[in-house]
Design a protein around this motif. Structure first.
Motif, PDB file in Angstrom:
ATOM      1  N   PRO A  56       0.800  -1.232   0.000  1.00 47.87           N
ATOM      2  CA  PRO A  56       0.000   0.000   0.000  1.00 47.87           C
ATOM      3  C   PRO A  56       0.837   1.288   0.000  1.00 47.87           C
ATOM      4  O   PRO A  56       0.444   2.278  -0.602  1.00 47.87           O
ATOM      5  N   ARG A  57       2.001   1.276   0.639  1.00 45.57           N
ATOM      6  CA  ARG A  57       2.851   2.476   0.647  1.00 45.57           C
ATOM      7  C   ARG A  57       3.377   2.790  -0.746  1.00 45.57           C
ATOM      8  O   ARG A  57       3.398   3.944  -1.172  1.00 45.57           O
ATOM      9  N   ARG A  58       3.795   1.753  -1.468  1.00 42.62           N
ATOM     10  CA  ARG A  58       4.286   1.970  -2.847  1.00 42.62           C
ATOM     11  C   ARG A  58       3.128   2.386  -3.749  1.00 42.62           C
ATOM     12  O   ARG A  58       3.277   3.254  -4.609  1.00 42.62           O
ATOM     13  N   ALA A  59       1.962   1.777  -3.552  1.00 45.59           N
ATOM     14  CA  ALA A  59       0.786   2.133  -4.353  1.00 45.59           C
ATOM     15  C   ALA A  59       0.429   3.604  -4.143  1.00 45.59           C
ATOM     16  O   ALA A  59       0.134   4.324  -5.101  1.00 45.59           O
ATOM     17  N   LYS A  60       0.497   4.065  -2.902  1.00 45.91           N
ATOM     18  CA  LYS A  60       0.191   5.467  -2.600  1.00 45.91           C
ATOM     19  C   LYS A  60       1.192   6.400  -3.283  1.00 45.91           C
ATOM     20  O   LYS A  60       0.812   7.402  -3.887  1.00 45.91           O
ATOM     21  N   ARG A  61       2.483   6.038  -3.202  1.00 44.39           N
ATOM     22  CA  ARG A  61       3.524   6.859  -3.817  1.00 44.39           C
ATOM     23  C   ARG A  61       3.331   6.916  -5.336  1.00 44.39           C
ATOM     24  O   ARG A  61       3.396   7.983  -5.947  1.00 44.39           O
ATOM     25  N   LEU A  62       3.027   5.767  -5.957  1.00 47.69           N
ATOM     26  CA  LEU A  62       2.827   5.745  -7.401  1.00 47.69           C
ATOM     27  C   LEU A  62       1.546   6.466  -7.815  1.00 47.69           C
ATOM     28  O   LEU A  62       1.489   7.050  -8.893  1.00 47.69           O
ATOM     29  N   ALA A  63       0.528   6.438  -6.964  1.00 49.13           N
ATOM     30  CA  ALA A  63      -0.706   7.171  -7.283  1.00 49.13           C
ATOM     31  C   ALA A  63      -0.416   8.652  -7.465  1.00 49.13           C
ATOM     32  O   ALA A  63      -1.074   9.335  -8.248  1.00 49.13           O
ATOM     33  N   SER A  70      -4.616   4.067 -13.473  1.00 54.30           N
ATOM     34  CA  SER A  70      -5.903   3.500 -13.869  1.00 54.30           C
ATOM     35  C   SER A  70      -6.508   2.798 -12.667  1.00 54.30           C
ATOM     36  O   SER A  70      -5.817   2.069 -11.954  1.00 54.30           O
ATOM     37  N   THR A  71      -7.787   3.015 -12.439  1.00 53.59           N
ATOM     38  CA  THR A  71      -8.471   2.381 -11.311  1.00 53.59           C
ATOM     39  C   THR A  71      -9.380   1.248 -11.784  1.00 53.59           C
ATOM     40  O   THR A  71     -10.405   0.974 -11.188  1.00 53.59           O
ATOM     41  N   VAL A  88      -6.820   7.862 -15.230  1.00 55.57           N
ATOM     42  CA  VAL A  88      -7.372   8.895 -14.355  1.00 55.57           C
ATOM     43  C   VAL A  88      -6.610  10.186 -14.635  1.00 55.57           C
ATOM     44  O   VAL A  88      -5.374  10.193 -14.583  1.00 55.57           O
ATOM     45  N   PRO A  89      -7.310  11.294 -14.914  1.00 52.37           N
ATOM     46  CA  PRO A  89      -6.618  12.569 -15.130  1.00 52.37           C
ATOM     47  C   PRO A  89      -5.833  12.978 -13.881  1.00 52.37           C
ATOM     48  O   PRO A  89      -6.231  12.682 -12.750  1.00 52.37           O
ATOM     49  N   GLN A  90      -4.728  13.659 -14.088  1.00 51.13           N
ATOM     50  CA  GLN A  90      -3.857  14.085 -12.984  1.00 51.13           C
ATOM     51  C   GLN A  90      -4.643  14.828 -11.894  1.00 51.13           C
ATOM     52  O   GLN A  90      -4.435  14.601 -10.715  1.00 51.13           O
ATOM     53  N   ALA A  91      -5.561  15.693 -12.291  1.00 54.83           N
ATOM     54  CA  ALA A  91      -6.328  16.487 -11.324  1.00 54.83           C
ATOM     55  C   ALA A  91      -7.249  15.630 -10.456  1.00 54.83           C
ATOM     56  O   ALA A  91      -7.614  16.039  -9.353  1.00 54.83           O
TER      57      ALA A  91
END
Length: 136
Positions: A56-63, A70-71, A88-91
């Protein structure tokens, strides 16, 4: 007089001769990016899976830092008869992450809420994609 035994066909040979399974809504069948380990997006960019089931920490950083996110919302392109991930758009990434975070790695039970698994892909030109696979 020597008797030759007939050659026995192996299970693998039988399976290899079976036609590919096709989903009813597409001619080539749905090829999932995670299962296939690679895919070509709607822009023609090839992505290859490099890390499965991210922490989850890496996923958060990559998000926040990946070039694409993509979700699990995929779209069907009738002209190419193929499914493509929707980015997913950056915004909108922070809001998307807040939606995914509590369900990341959660055990999915049919009829219940959705859950997500995070995967990291890279493109041949060095871009990074965090792909949140949705289970529903």
């Amino acid at each position: 007089m020597s008797k030759k035994r007939s050659r026995t066909v192996t299970f693998g040979e039988v399976v290899a001769e079976l036609p590919p399974v096709e989903e009813p809504w597409t001619g080539r069948g749905y090829r999932h990016p995670v299962t296939e380990g690679a895919f070509v997006d709607a822009d023609g960019r090839k992505w290859t899976l490099v890390r499965s089931r991210l922490d989850p920490r890496r996923a958060k950083r990559l998000a926040a830092t990946a070039d694409r996110m993509s979700t699990g919302g995929d779209t069907y392109d009738e002209d190419q008869d193929e499914w493509f991930p929707v980015y997913v758009p950056q915004a909108d990434r922070q809001a998307a992450w807040l939606e995914v975070k509590p369900r990341l790695g959660a055990h999915y039970t049919p009829g219940q809420d959705v859950s997500y698994e995070a995967y990291e892909f890279t493109s041949v030109d060095g871009l990074t994609l965090v792909y949140f696979d949705v289970h529903c």
